[in-house]
Scaffold this motif. Structure first.
Motif, PDB file in Angstrom:
ATOM      1  N   SER A   8      12.097  -8.794  12.278  1.00 17.44           N
ATOM      2  CA  SER A   8      11.399  -9.988  11.826  1.00 17.44           C
ATOM      3  C   SER A   8       9.908  -9.716  11.635  1.00 17.44           C
ATOM      4  O   SER A   8       9.302 -10.234  10.706  1.00 17.44           O
ATOM      5  N   TRP A   9       9.344  -8.908  12.512  1.00 14.34           N
ATOM      6  CA  TRP A   9       7.937  -8.554  12.338  1.00 14.34           C
ATOM      7  C   TRP A   9       7.746  -7.749  11.064  1.00 14.34           C
ATOM      8  O   TRP A   9       6.772  -7.926  10.342  1.00 14.34           O
ATOM      9  N   LEU A  10       8.677  -6.878  10.799  1.00 22.54           N
ATOM     10  CA  LEU A  10       8.586  -6.057   9.587  1.00 22.54           C
ATOM     11  C   LEU A  10       8.736  -6.918   8.345  1.00 22.54           C
ATOM     12  O   LEU A  10       7.993  -6.750   7.370  1.00 22.54           O
ATOM     13  N   MET A  11       9.662  -7.843   8.377  1.00 18.87           N
ATOM     14  CA  MET A  11       9.830  -8.742   7.229  1.00 18.87           C
ATOM     15  C   MET A  11       8.606  -9.628   7.050  1.00 18.87           C
ATOM     16  O   MET A  11       8.189  -9.889   5.921  1.00 18.87           O
ATOM     17  N   LEU A  12       8.033 -10.075   8.138  1.00 20.24           N
ATOM     18  CA  LEU A  12       6.819 -10.876   8.059  1.00 20.24           C
ATOM     19  C   LEU A  12       5.665 -10.068   7.461  1.00 20.24           C
ATOM     20  O   LEU A  12       4.919 -10.569   6.614  1.00 20.24           O
ATOM     21  N   PHE A  13       5.557  -8.820   7.864  1.00 20.58           N
ATOM     22  CA  PHE A  13       4.525  -7.950   7.310  1.00 20.58           C
ATOM     23  C   PHE A  13       4.728  -7.749   5.806  1.00 20.58           C
ATOM     24  O   PHE A  13       3.780  -7.843   5.023  1.00 20.58           O
ATOM     25  N   ILE A  19       2.622 -11.190  -0.778  1.00 20.10           N
ATOM     26  CA  ILE A  19       1.809 -12.339  -1.184  1.00 20.10           C
ATOM     27  C   ILE A  19       0.367 -11.894  -1.459  1.00 20.10           C
ATOM     28  O   ILE A  19      -0.244 -12.316  -2.447  1.00 20.10           O
ATOM     29  N   PHE A  20      -0.175 -11.027  -0.620  1.00 23.71           N
ATOM     30  CA  PHE A  20      -1.534 -10.530  -0.820  1.00 23.71           C
ATOM     31  C   PHE A  20      -1.647  -9.739  -2.127  1.00 23.71           C
ATOM     32  O   PHE A  20      -2.589  -9.922  -2.908  1.00 23.71           O
ATOM     33  N   ILE A  21      -0.689  -8.887  -2.403  1.00 19.32           N
ATOM     34  CA  ILE A  21      -0.713  -8.085  -3.631  1.00 19.32           C
ATOM     35  C   ILE A  21      -0.571  -8.979  -4.860  1.00 19.32           C
ATOM     36  O   ILE A  21      -1.283  -8.807  -5.852  1.00 19.32           O
ATOM     37  N   MET A  22       0.316  -9.949  -4.794  1.00 19.69           N
ATOM     38  CA  MET A  22       0.490 -10.847  -5.936  1.00 19.69           C
ATOM     39  C   MET A  22      -0.757 -11.694  -6.157  1.00 19.69           C
ATOM     40  O   MET A  22      -1.148 -11.945  -7.306  1.00 19.69           O
TER      41      MET A  22
END
Length: 51
Positions: A8-13, A19-22
């Motif tokens: 879950s932490w990996l998916m959150l990352f 989102i940041f890249i987009m």
């Protein structure tokens, strides 16, 4: 939250990274540069040399 699994932490990352890249891509491509139209005239400069 320590209850979350590492997956879950990996998916959150990945989620926030995407989102940041987009966000950066949309901001980069949405900026419209003003069209600069300039007519360059080649003017012949005559210099009168007086010795």
């Amino acid at each position: 939250m320590p209850q979350m699994s590492p997956l879950s932490w990996l998916m959150l990352f990945f989620f926030f990274s995407i989102i940041f890249i987009m966000y950066n891509i949309f901001n980069y491509f949405s900026f419209i540069y003003p069209i600069k139209i300039s007519k360059t005239f080649k003017s012949k400069i005559q210099i009168n040399w007086k010795w």
